[in-house]
Scaffold this motif. Sequence first.
Motif, PDB file in Angstrom:
ATOM      1  N   VAL A   9       0.864  -1.174   0.000  1.00 24.40           N
ATOM      2  CA  VAL A   9       0.000   0.000   0.000  1.00 24.40           C
ATOM      3  C   VAL A   9       0.904   1.228   0.000  1.00 24.40           C
ATOM      4  CG1 VAL A   9      -1.736   1.310   1.283  1.00 24.40           C
ATOM      5  CG2 VAL A   9      -1.835  -1.198   1.254  1.00 24.40           C
ATOM      6  N   VAL A  10       0.748   2.070  -1.020  1.00 20.58           N
ATOM      7  CA  VAL A  10       1.555   3.291  -1.137  1.00 20.58           C
ATOM      8  C   VAL A  10       0.608   4.478  -1.058  1.00 20.58           C
ATOM      9  CG1 VAL A  10       3.239   4.561  -2.501  1.00 20.58           C
ATOM     10  CG2 VAL A  10       3.147   2.045  -2.652  1.00 20.58           C
ATOM     11  N   GLU A  11       0.702   5.207   0.043  1.00 15.97           N
ATOM     12  CA  GLU A  11      -0.234   6.310   0.318  1.00 15.97           C
ATOM     13  C   GLU A  11       0.466   7.299   1.229  1.00 15.97           C
ATOM     14  OE1 GLU A  11      -2.861   8.897   0.695  1.00 15.97           O
ATOM     15  OE2 GLU A  11      -3.698   7.188  -0.402  1.00 15.97           O
ATOM     16  N   ASP A  12       0.457   8.598   0.844  1.00 17.87           N
ATOM     17  CA  ASP A  12       1.172   9.592   1.643  1.00 17.87           C
ATOM     18  C   ASP A  12       0.405  10.043   2.886  1.00 17.87           C
ATOM     19  OD1 ASP A  12      -0.603  10.982  -0.164  1.00 17.87           O
ATOM     20  OD2 ASP A  12       0.460  12.832   0.309  1.00 17.87           O
ATOM     21  N   GLU A  13      -0.842   9.652   3.014  1.00 22.66           N
ATOM     22  CA  GLU A  13      -1.604   9.929   4.238  1.00 22.66           C
ATOM     23  C   GLU A  13      -1.502   8.685   5.126  1.00 22.66           C
ATOM     24  OE1 GLU A  13      -5.558  11.526   3.687  1.00 22.66           O
ATOM     25  OE2 GLU A  13      -4.974  12.275   1.702  1.00 22.66           O
ATOM     26  N   PRO A  14      -0.657   8.722   6.166  1.00 24.80           N
ATOM     27  CA  PRO A  14      -0.415   7.525   6.981  1.00 24.80           C
ATOM     28  C   PRO A  14      -1.685   6.883   7.545  1.00 24.80           C
ATOM     29  CG  PRO A  14       1.209   9.194   7.489  1.00 24.80           C
ATOM     30  CD  PRO A  14       0.191   9.845   6.588  1.00 24.80           C
ATOM     31  N   ASP A  15      -2.640   7.690   7.998  1.00 27.36           N
ATOM     32  CA  ASP A  15      -3.865   7.114   8.559  1.00 27.36           C
ATOM     33  C   ASP A  15      -4.625   6.303   7.516  1.00 27.36           C
ATOM     34  OD1 ASP A  15      -3.291   8.259  10.989  1.00 27.36           O
ATOM     35  OD2 ASP A  15      -4.695   9.932  10.760  1.00 27.36           O
ATOM     36  N   LEU A  16      -4.672   6.803   6.304  1.00 29.37           N
ATOM     37  CA  LEU A  16      -5.375   6.101   5.227  1.00 29.37           C
ATOM     38  C   LEU A  16      -4.610   4.842   4.819  1.00 29.37           C
ATOM     39  CD1 LEU A  16      -7.863   6.176   3.470  1.00 29.37           C
ATOM     40  CD2 LEU A  16      -6.631   7.657   1.866  1.00 29.37           C
ATOM     41  N   ALA A  17      -3.292   4.955   4.717  1.00 27.28           N
ATOM     42  CA  ALA A  17      -2.476   3.779   4.388  1.00 27.28           C
ATOM     43  C   ALA A  17      -2.656   2.691   5.437  1.00 27.28           C
ATOM     44  CB  ALA A  17      -1.005   4.175   4.285  1.00 27.28           C
ATOM     45  N   ASP A  18      -2.645   3.080   6.694  1.00 30.22           N
ATOM     46  CA  ASP A  18      -2.810   2.109   7.783  1.00 30.22           C
ATOM     47  C   ASP A  18      -4.213   1.503   7.788  1.00 30.22           C
ATOM     48  OD1 ASP A  18      -0.193   2.685   8.465  1.00 30.22           O
ATOM     49  OD2 ASP A  18      -0.724   3.991  10.145  1.00 30.22           O
ATOM     50  N   LEU A  19      -5.215   2.313   7.416  1.00 28.51           N
ATOM     51  CA  LEU A  19      -6.583   1.790   7.320  1.00 28.51           C
ATOM     52  C   LEU A  19      -6.666   0.733   6.222  1.00 28.51           C
ATOM     53  CD1 LEU A  19      -9.592   1.892   8.136  1.00 28.51           C
ATOM     54  CD2 LEU A  19      -9.863   3.724   6.421  1.00 28.51           C
ATOM     55  N   TYR A  20      -6.129   1.038   5.050  1.00 23.28           N
ATOM     56  CA  TYR A  20      -6.126   0.058   3.957  1.00 23.28           C
ATOM     57  C   TYR A  20      -5.408  -1.221   4.391  1.00 23.28           C
ATOM     58  CZ  TYR A  20      -7.430   3.837   0.653  1.00 23.28           C
ATOM     59  OH  TYR A  20      -8.047   4.861  -0.018  1.00 23.28           O
ATOM     60  N   ALA A  21      -4.274  -1.066   5.062  1.00 22.57           N
ATOM     61  CA  ALA A  21      -3.517  -2.227   5.528  1.00 22.57           C
ATOM     62  C   ALA A  21      -4.340  -3.057   6.514  1.00 22.57           C
ATOM     63  CB  ALA A  21      -2.201  -1.781   6.151  1.00 22.57           C
ATOM     64  N   ALA A  22      -5.073  -2.373   7.390  1.00 20.99           N
ATOM     65  CA  ALA A  22      -5.918  -3.089   8.358  1.00 20.99           C
ATOM     66  C   ALA A  22      -7.027  -3.855   7.646  1.00 20.99           C
ATOM     67  CB  ALA A  22      -6.505  -2.104   9.368  1.00 20.99           C
ATOM     68  N   TRP A  23      -7.626  -3.244   6.637  1.00 23.76           N
ATOM     69  CA  TRP A  23      -8.691  -3.911   5.883  1.00 23.76           C
ATOM     70  C   TRP A  23      -8.187  -5.174   5.186  1.00 23.76           C
ATOM     71  CZ3 TRP A  23     -11.006   0.896   2.922  1.00 23.76           C
ATOM     72  CH2 TRP A  23     -11.806   1.644   3.798  1.00 23.76           C
ATOM     73  N   LEU A  24      -6.941  -5.165   4.769  1.00 26.70           N
ATOM     74  CA  LEU A  24      -6.385  -6.268   3.980  1.00 26.70           C
ATOM     75  C   LEU A  24      -5.577  -7.261   4.809  1.00 26.70           C
ATOM     76  CD1 LEU A  24      -5.125  -4.115   0.972  1.00 26.70           C
ATOM     77  CD2 LEU A  24      -7.185  -5.559   1.025  1.00 26.70           C
ATOM     78  N   GLY A  25      -5.241  -6.883   6.025  1.00 27.73           N
ATOM     79  CA  GLY A  25      -4.294  -7.645   6.829  1.00 27.73           C
ATOM     80  C   GLY A  25      -4.670  -9.071   7.163  1.00 27.73           C
ATOM     81  N   ASP A  26      -5.955  -9.388   7.217  1.00 29.27           N
ATOM     82  CA  ASP A  26      -6.352 -10.763   7.534  1.00 29.27           C
ATOM     83  C   ASP A  26      -6.077 -11.728   6.386  1.00 29.27           C
ATOM     84  OD1 ASP A  26      -7.195 -10.046  10.052  1.00 29.27           O
ATOM     85  OD2 ASP A  26      -9.317  -9.876   9.488  1.00 29.27           O
ATOM     86  N   ASP A  27      -6.069 -11.210   5.163  1.00 31.70           N
ATOM     87  CA  ASP A  27      -5.957 -12.077   3.992  1.00 31.70           C
ATOM     88  C   ASP A  27      -4.609 -12.009   3.285  1.00 31.70           C
ATOM     89  OD1 ASP A  27      -8.662 -12.966   4.198  1.00 31.70           O
ATOM     90  OD2 ASP A  27      -9.286 -11.026   3.384  1.00 31.70           O
ATOM     91  N   TYR A  28      -3.834 -10.957   3.561  1.00 32.96           N
ATOM     92  CA  TYR A  28      -2.596 -10.734   2.827  1.00 32.96           C
ATOM     93  C   TYR A  28      -1.474 -10.304   3.754  1.00 32.96           C
ATOM     94  CZ  TYR A  28      -6.155 -10.444  -0.792  1.00 32.96           C
ATOM     95  OH  TYR A  28      -7.235 -10.714  -1.593  1.00 32.96           O
ATOM     96  N   GLN A  29      -0.248 -10.503   3.290  1.00 28.82           N
ATOM     97  CA  GLN A  29       0.921  -9.920   3.940  1.00 28.82           C
ATOM     98  C   GLN A  29       0.999  -8.499   3.391  1.00 28.82           C
ATOM     99  OE1 GLN A  29       3.110 -11.346   6.221  1.00 28.82           O
ATOM    100  NE2 GLN A  29       4.018  -9.323   6.332  1.00 28.82           N
ATOM    101  N   VAL A  30       0.751  -7.496   4.227  1.00 28.59           N
ATOM    102  CA  VAL A  30       0.637  -6.120   3.756  1.00 28.59           C
ATOM    103  C   VAL A  30       1.818  -5.287   4.265  1.00 28.59           C
ATOM    104  CG1 VAL A  30      -0.803  -4.043   3.688  1.00 28.59           C
ATOM    105  CG2 VAL A  30      -1.889  -6.298   3.775  1.00 28.59           C
ATOM    106  N   TYR A  31       2.418  -4.561   3.340  1.00 30.49           N
ATOM    107  CA  TYR A  31       3.460  -3.578   3.659  1.00 30.49           C
ATOM    108  C   TYR A  31       2.921  -2.211   3.285  1.00 30.49           C
ATOM    109  CZ  TYR A  31       6.642  -7.518   4.003  1.00 30.49           C
ATOM    110  OH  TYR A  31       7.251  -8.696   4.375  1.00 30.49           O
ATOM    111  N   THR A  32       3.338  -1.195   4.023  1.00 31.26           N
ATOM    112  CA  THR A  32       2.918   0.169   3.704  1.00 31.26           C
ATOM    113  C   THR A  32       4.141   1.030   3.429  1.00 31.26           C
ATOM    114  OG1 THR A  32       2.861   0.728   6.060  1.00 31.26           O
ATOM    115  CG2 THR A  32       0.766   0.125   5.037  1.00 31.26           C
ATOM    116  N   ALA A  33       3.944   1.954   2.511  1.00 32.56           N
ATOM    117  CA  ALA A  33       4.958   2.964   2.216  1.00 32.56           C
ATOM    118  C   ALA A  33       4.228   4.294   2.181  1.00 32.56           C
ATOM    119  CB  ALA A  33       5.638   2.675   0.883  1.00 32.56           C
ATOM    120  N   TYR A  34       4.776   5.279   2.882  1.00 32.45           N
ATOM    121  CA  TYR A  34       4.103   6.570   3.013  1.00 32.45           C
ATOM    122  C   TYR A  34       4.608   7.612   2.019  1.00 32.45           C
ATOM    123  CZ  TYR A  34       2.773   4.241   7.326  1.00 32.45           C
ATOM    124  OH  TYR A  34       2.305   3.333   8.246  1.00 32.45           O
ATOM    125  N   GLY A  35       5.206   7.148   0.954  1.00 30.34           N
ATOM    126  CA  GLY A  35       5.676   8.028  -0.108  1.00 30.34           C
ATOM    127  C   GLY A  35       6.280   7.218  -1.231  1.00 30.34           C
TER     128      GLY A  35
END
Length: 194
Positions: A9-35
């Motif tokens: 998940v690549v999103e410069d708004e950390p709260d939104l990136a973390d929300l997307y990661a939370a939504w996907l975290g049960d089914d996928y190995q999720v990494y976030t990048a804030y830029g």
Amino acid sequence: MSEQPTVLVVEDEPDLADLYAAWLGDDYQVYTAYGGQEALETLDDLDDEVGAILLDRRMPGLSGDEVLAAVRERGIDCRVAMVTAVEPDFDILAMGFDDYLVKPVSSDTLRDTVAGLLRRGEYDSGVQELFSLTSKKAMLEAEKSASELADNEEYQELSTRIERLRSDVDESLHAVTEDDDDFEELFREFDADE
């Protein structure tokens, strides 16, 4: 490589990136990048394990468009969905993404998009390109008037390319039986993109 597919998940708004990661975290190995730069560094670290990228288009520094170009230039074999507040315009026709979502995005839409991206990664390159192009066509048809579409040469070329690809992949689709779940799902996705 982990048993779960990997999503970046690549999103410069950390709260939104973390929300997307939370939504996907049960089914996928999720990494976030804030830029954008962090996204490319994360991709380097993951060594081609990423199956799908959710990519914001407008970010300070390295934009999503630039990250997408770098991903394709590096030959990273993954599916990419732009998840952005930027309304699509004809410039999307030249971009190498597989799907395009306009924010705000619901958790169900995000989950369905990632599942579709990962499923598309299993198809051959002709079918993958057909999915990508039909997604772009559907997005433009939802956003542009019939006269704008009729007057745009790139859109007309896109329509022609889609028809050629459909003809090219027709033989491989005949090899799949109608009682195959992948066959039925493939046509559900084509119908959804039209």
